[in-house]
Write an enzyme that holds these catalytic residues in place. Structure first.
Site, PDB file in Angstrom:
ATOM      1  N   CYS A 109       0.839  -1.201   0.000  1.00  0.00           N
ATOM      2  CA  CYS A 109       0.000   0.000   0.000  1.00  0.00           C
ATOM      3  C   CYS A 109       0.881   1.262   0.000  1.00  0.00           C
ATOM      4  CB  CYS A 109      -0.988  -0.030   1.156  1.00  0.00           C
ATOM      5  SG  CYS A 109      -2.363   1.139   0.943  1.00  0.00           S
ATOM      6  N   HIS A 165      -3.763  -4.785  -0.316  1.00  0.00           N
ATOM      7  CA  HIS A 165      -3.295  -5.415   0.915  1.00  0.00           C
ATOM      8  C   HIS A 165      -3.347  -6.934   0.752  1.00  0.00           C
ATOM      9  CE1 HIS A 165      -2.961  -1.977   3.706  1.00  0.00           C
ATOM     10  NE2 HIS A 165      -3.865  -1.425   2.913  1.00  0.00           N
ATOM     11  N   GLU A 202      -2.456  -9.204   2.760  1.00  0.00           N
ATOM     12  CA  GLU A 202      -2.859  -9.856   4.007  1.00  0.00           C
ATOM     13  C   GLU A 202      -4.367  -9.828   4.206  1.00  0.00           C
ATOM     14  OE1 GLU A 202      -2.340  -5.528   5.229  1.00  0.00           O
ATOM     15  OE2 GLU A 202      -1.532  -6.926   3.736  1.00  0.00           O
TER      16      GLU A 202
END
Length: 214
Positions: A77, A184, A186
């Site tokens: 990001c 992102h 994750e």
């Protein structure tokens, strides 16, 4: 594979750590420049405004620039945005704030007259060129984005995303060892886990080849 997450006061480190551990990495979180300089692989997270992230990460800038010569680095990001040459976020009209210049390019605001800003939610990826980070990623795979700024598609782009216009969802330097995702990983389900696993595998192979060359 040992992976060090740089802790400079921004980013969701807990979920990122869990994601990397699911990708079979041994994870260290560090704010020690010496430990970061000695790391086998680095992850630079980032949440919030570009200028704040630049200020907070300043103690690590020289370390990151040196590491970019011979270490796999993944930006996430705003962490990716920091790797670019410059950003217009937070700068007076016509001016920019310097990034690390590890990946040539400029970060600019999404066109709010054309699309809703911030760009928040799931969107599709399009692979633009070969790179280990997109191994197993198919056109149309979804990733989770939360951002108001981005870099337009250019030579650095590994995968793009269409949000009214095409921007770099994944980018890398010419050597390929400095890379990042605007989304992102994750938070991006199996697609994100694949990206993180690809980074861990790339870093392990990179380290093996470096040791063999010594």
């Amino acid at each position: 594979m040992n992976v060090t997450i740089i802790d400079y006061g921004v980013g969701n480190l807990r979920s990122l750590r869990r994601g990397l551990e699911r990708a079979d990495a041994t994870v260290t979180v560090s704010d020690d420049p010496d430990a970061i300089a000695a790391a086998d692989a680095l992850v630079l997270p980032g949440v919030g405004a570009f200028g704040e992230c630049v200020r907070n990460s300043k103690p690590f800038h020289d370390v990151l620039i040196d590491a970019a010569e011979d270490t796999p680095i993944l930006g996430i990001c705003v962490g990716l945005q920091l790797m670019f040459t410059e950003s217009t976020e937070g700068a007076p009209d016509g001016e920019t704030i310097d990034g690390l210049d590890l990946i040539p390019g400029r970060v600019e605001r999404l066109p709010s007259d054309e699309v809703k800003v911030p760009h928040m939610g799931w969107n599709e990826l399009t692979v633009e060129r070969d790179h280990p980070l997109v191994s197993g990623i198919e056109n149309g795979d979804y990733a989770y984005f939360v951002h108001s700024y981005c870099s337009a598609v250019a030579a650095h782009t590994v995968a793009s995303c269409d949000y009214g216009f095409d921007f770099a969802a994944i980018a890398a330097n010419e050597a390929g060892n400095v890379m990042g995702t605007q989304f992102h990983p994750e938070k991006s389900g199996e697609t994100g886990l694949t990206v993180l696993k690809n980074f861990v595998d790339y870093a392990a192979q990179y380290r093996e080849e470096s040791l063999a060359a010594e």
